[in-house]
Scaffold this motif. Structure first.
Motif, short mmCIF file in Angstrom:
data_model
loop_
_atom_site.label_atom_id
_atom_site.label_comp_id
_atom_site.label_asym_id
_atom_site.label_seq_id
_atom_site.Cartn_x
_atom_site.Cartn_y
_atom_site.Cartn_z
N VAL A 13 -4.62 4.53 8.45
CA VAL A 13 -4.59 3.75 9.51
C VAL A 13 -5.63 3.94 10.46
O VAL A 13 -5.81 2.87 11.03
CB VAL A 13 -3.10 4.03 9.82
N VAL A 14 -5.75 5.01 10.79
CA VAL A 14 -7.06 5.63 11.90
C VAL A 14 -8.03 4.89 11.33
O VAL A 14 -8.96 4.63 12.04
CB VAL A 14 -6.58 6.97 12.04
N MET A 15 -8.37 5.29 10.03
CA MET A 15 -9.76 4.87 9.59
C MET A 15 -9.86 3.42 9.47
O MET A 15 -11.08 2.76 10.08
CB MET A 15 -9.65 5.60 8.07
N ALA A 16 -8.88 2.58 9.28
CA ALA A 16 -9.05 1.16 9.53
C ALA A 16 -9.40 0.83 10.98
O ALA A 16 -9.95 -0.17 11.06
CB ALA A 16 -7.65 0.56 9.19
N SER A 17 -8.86 1.44 11.92
CA SER A 17 -8.88 1.28 13.26
C SER A 17 -10.67 1.38 13.54
O SER A 17 -10.93 0.87 14.48
CB SER A 17 -8.08 2.00 14.22
N THR A 18 -11.15 2.64 13.08
CA THR A 18 -12.36 2.84 13.29
C THR A 18 -13.29 1.88 12.83
O THR A 18 -14.30 1.77 13.49
CB THR A 18 -12.63 4.47 12.65
N ILE A 19 -12.92 1.45 11.53
CA ILE A 19 -13.88 0.47 10.96
C ILE A 19 -13.84 -0.73 11.64
O ILE A 19 -15.03 -1.44 11.84
CB ILE A 19 -13.49 0.25 9.37
N THR A 20 -12.62 -1.16 12.28
CA THR A 20 -12.51 -2.35 13.10
C THR A 20 -13.51 -2.07 14.41
O THR A 20 -14.01 -3.19 14.84
CB THR A 20 -11.10 -2.63 13.46
N VAL A 21 -13.22 -0.97 15.11
CA VAL A 21 -14.19 -0.67 16.49
C VAL A 21 -15.60 -0.68 16.01
O VAL A 21 -16.26 -1.14 16.94
CB VAL A 21 -13.58 0.76 16.99
N PHE A 22 -15.84 -0.09 15.03
CA PHE A 22 -17.70 -0.19 14.55
C PHE A 22 -17.83 -0.88 13.55
O PHE A 22 -18.49 -0.38 12.52
CB PHE A 22 -17.85 1.44 14.17
N HIS A 23 -17.51 -2.03 13.63
CA HIS A 23 -17.80 -3.23 12.62
C HIS A 23 -19.26 -3.22 12.20
O HIS A 23 -20.27 -3.16 13.12
CB HIS A 23 -17.21 -4.55 13.12
N ASN A 24 -19.46 -3.14 10.76
CA ASN A 24 -20.76 -3.06 10.49
C ASN A 24 -21.66 -1.89 10.64
O ASN A 24 -22.90 -2.25 10.83
CB ASN A 24 -21.53 -4.53 10.67
N ASP A 25 -21.07 -0.95 11.38
CA ASP A 25 -22.04 0.31 11.80
C ASP A 25 -21.49 1.45 10.89
O ASP A 25 -20.65 2.26 11.56
CB ASP A 25 -21.74 0.58 13.24
N LEU A 26 -21.95 1.45 9.63
CA LEU A 26 -21.26 2.59 8.63
C LEU A 26 -21.76 3.88 9.10
O LEU A 26 -20.86 5.09 9.27
CB LEU A 26 -22.00 2.29 7.44
#
Length: 514
Positions: free
Chosen positions: A66-79
Motif C-alpha cells: 500500500v505504501v509502495m503504491a503511494s510512493t509510485i504515485t507521488v514519484f510518477h515515472n521517476d524510478l
C-alpha cells in the motif's frame, strides 16, 4: 543440517504460497509483477541470511505494498526516486536494529495495531474493486470510491467471473485439499487455465523478463527530499511493526525467542538490496512464515530455499506466469485483505473499554482516508494520553490527623500533625491534582507528606514538591517528607536550588511524626 528435510519442504511450500502473492503485490503496487517477484527473492534470501528469526519468511506484504503504491504515485515515472525511498527505508531499519529500537514495538497499544491492520485490509479490498471487475485500477481510495458508478457500468463480466471463482476457491477450499495444495496456487493455476481454454479477452500480467534484473542506482533529489524521507520512514516503521509481529507469531509456534534487533538489520539489508534491482520492499510475512514452520522449516535455510525456488520459477516458468489474468490476482488479494482485518478485536468490540474503541476507530479512519504514519502516530499519542489520564485518576490522596504523643514539651494543639498519604504514581499527569489537594491543608502547622506508596516519581512531581515546599514554608508550615531511598537519591541529584536542604526527609512515617 539436522533439519535439512524439514527446511527443504518448509521453504518449498512457502515459495509456492509466495508466488501468487508476490505477483499480486507487484501488480497492486504499480511496479509490475516482476518487481514483486524479485522483491520476494532478494528480501527473502538476505533477510533469512542476516535476520534474527530462524523460521521467518520475508517478502512483499499488504501494508508495505500500500505504501509502495503511494510512493509510485507521488514519484510518477521517476524510478530512481522511488528506489531511493526503498533504499532509505532499509537504511532506517538497519539503524533501528543498531540502536536497539526493535524492543519498543511491543509497547504499541493493541487498539492502535488493530485499527491500523484493519485499515490496511480495507485499503487492499477497495483498491482491488476495479481489477476485480476488469476495469483499470485507480491509485487512491477516494478516486476508487468516487468512481464506483463508472466502474460498475464498464465492468468486464469475463473478468468478474474469474475473480469471483478465484475468491470462492480462496474462501471455500476444504481443509484436506488446502493441506495438499495452497488455495492461492490452486486458484491461480485453475483460473489461468480456464482463461486460456475459453480464450477470454481480458488483461493479463504480460511479459515477465527471465533475465537478471537491471541494476538501479537510487537518486536522492533534494527538491523532493521531504516526500522521500517521510515515505522512507513510513516504510521502515511499517516494515518493522509487520516483521516483529510476525516474529512473535513464529516464536509462539516454535517455542523459541527471536533477536528483534538482528532481525531488523537483516530486513534492512534485504530492503536496501531490493532497491538496487527495482523490486518492491517487504517484511516478515505471517502466513508464509506459519506455513513454513508447519511444513517443517526451523532454520534460516528454509527462507533461503524459498528464495531460490522463486528464482527458478522466474527463470524457467515466466512465459506461463505472463498469462495470469489480473482479475485472478485481484481475487487473491481480496482474500488477503479479508485476512488482514482484525476479527479478534472486532468480535469483542461491543464489550471493549470505551477509550480503546475510540483509539481503534480513529486509527482505522486515519489509515484508510488520510495517512498510514499519521494514523500510527496519532493512535499512539492518543492511547498514551488516555492511559496517563486513567493512571492519574487512579492515584489518590488520604488525609489523616495524627497526634504526636512522643514530645511532652509542646501543647496539645501544636502536637497535631496532618499526614498526607500519596498513593499511586506521582508524575506529570497527577502532579497538578495533588497540588490542588494539598492547597486544602493550609490550616495546619505541621505536615507530613508520605510518598512511600508512590511506585515512581518523575521530574514534574519533584518540581511540584519544590513549589509546594516554598509556598508552605512562606506560610510557616513545618514539612516532613517520607520517601523511598531511590526517590531521595533522585531528589538530591536534581535539587540544584537547595530547596530540599532545610526539609526533613525520612524513610519511615513514624520517624517523621516523632
Amino acid at each position: 543440517m539436522s533439519n535439512l528435510k524439514g527446511d527443504f519442504f518448509g521453504g518449498l511450500t512457502a515459495a509456492i504460497i509466495a508466488l501468487p502473492l508476490a505477483l499480486a503485490f507487484g501488480v497492486a503496487s504499480g511496479a509490475g509483477a516482476v518487481a514483486g517477484l524479485y522483491g520476494a527473492i532478494v528480501l527473502g534470501f538476505f533477510a533469512s541470511l542476516f535476520g534474527g528469526t530462524s523460521s521467518q519468511i520475508s517478502g512483499p506484504t499488504g501494508p508495505m505494498t500500500v505504501v509502495m503504491a503511494s510512493t509510485i504515485t507521488v514519484f510518477h515515472n521517476d524510478l530512481k526516486a522511488v528506489m531511493c525511498v526503498v533504499f532509505l527505508a532499509g537504511v532506517f531499519q538497519i539503524l533501528f536494529g543498531v540502536f536497539k529500537i526493535g524492543k519498543f514495538v511491543r509497547y504499541i497499544p493493541y487498539p492502535v495495531i488493530s485499527g491500523f491492520m484493519s485499515g490496511i485490509g480495507i485499503i487492499i479490498i477497495i483498491l482491488q474493486i476495479n481489477p476485480f471487475v476488469g476495469v483499470d485500477a485507480h491509485s487512491s481510495i477516494i478516486q476508487t470510491v468516487s468512481h464506483l458508478g463508472d466502474t460498475f457500468s464498464n465492468m468486464n463480466y469475463k473478468a468478474l467471473l474469474l475473480s469471483s471463482l478465484t475468491l470462492a476457491i480462496m474462501l471455500g477450499t476444504p481443509k484436506k485439499i488446502a493441506n495438499i495444495i495452497p488455495p492461492a496456487l490452486l486458484a491461480l493455476t485453475s483460473m489461468t487455465i480456464l482463461s486460456i481454454v475459453l480464450n477470454f479477452d481480458i488483461k493479463t500480467i504480460g511479459e515477465i523478463p527471465t533475465s537478471i534484473p537491471e541494476f538501479v542506482i537510487p537518486s536522492f533529489d533534494f527538491a523532493k527530499s521531504k516526500d522521500i524521507i517521510v515515505l522512507a520512514i513510513t516504510l521502515a516503521l511499517l516494515g518493522t511493526i509487520d516483521t516483529l509481529l510476525t516474529s512473535l507469531v513464529a516464536d509462539s509456534i516454535t517455542k523459541t525467542k527471536h533477536n528483534s534487533n538482528k532481525e531488523l538489520i537483516g530486513q534492512g539489508i534485504g530492503n536496501t538490496l531490493v532497491s538496487l534491482i527495482g523490486g518492491i520492499p517487504g517484511a516478515g510475512a505471517t502466513m508464509r512464515t506459519v506455513v513454513n514452520v508447519k511444513s517443517g522449516g526451523r532454520t534460516k535455510l528454509s527462507g533461503i530455499i524459498h528464495a531460490v525456488v522463486l528464482l527458478l520459477i522466474v527463470l524457467f516458468l515466466a512465459p506461463i506466469a505472463s498469462k495470469i489474468p489480473l482479475a485472478v490476482l485481484a481475487g487473491i488479494l481480496m482474500k488477503v485483505g479479508l485476512d488482514i482485518l482484525d476479527y479478534k478485536f472486532l468480535k469483542v468490540a461491543r464489550f471493549a473499554p470505551r477509550n480503546d474503541m475510540i483509539v481503534m476507530v480513529i486509527v482505522f479512519i486515519l489509515t484508510v482516508f488520510v495517512d498510514l504514519i499519521m494514523a500510527v502516530g496519532v493512535g499512539i499519542t492518543l492511547a498514551s494520553l488516555l492511559i496517563v489520564y486513567r493512571i492519574s485518576k487512579e492515584a489518590n490522596l488520604k488525609i489523616s490527623l495524627e497526634k504526636n504523643i512522643q514530645n511532652k514539651n509542646i501543647n496539645e494543639e501544636d502536637s497535631k500533625v496532618r499526614v498526607l498519604d500519596i498513593n499511586g504514581a506521582f508524575f506529570f499527569g497527577s502532579a497538578s491534582f495533588f497540588e490542588e489537594e494539598i492547597n486544602k491543608l493550609l490550616d495546619t502547622k505541621k505536615l507530613v507528606i508520605n510518598c512511600k506508596n508512590v511506585p515512581f516519581m518523575d521530574i514534574s512531581a519533584i518540581f511540584t514538591l519544590e513549589e509546594l515546599i516554598l509556598k508552605l514554608k512562606d506560610l510557616g508550615i513545618d514539612i516532613c517528607l517520607v520517601l523511598k531511598q531511590r526517590h531521595i537519591k533522585k531528589i538530591e541529584s536534581l535539587d540544584k536550588s537547595n530547596i530540599f536542604k532545610d526539609v526533613s526527609i525520612f524513610e519511615k512515617v513514624q520517624d517523621a511524626l516523632e
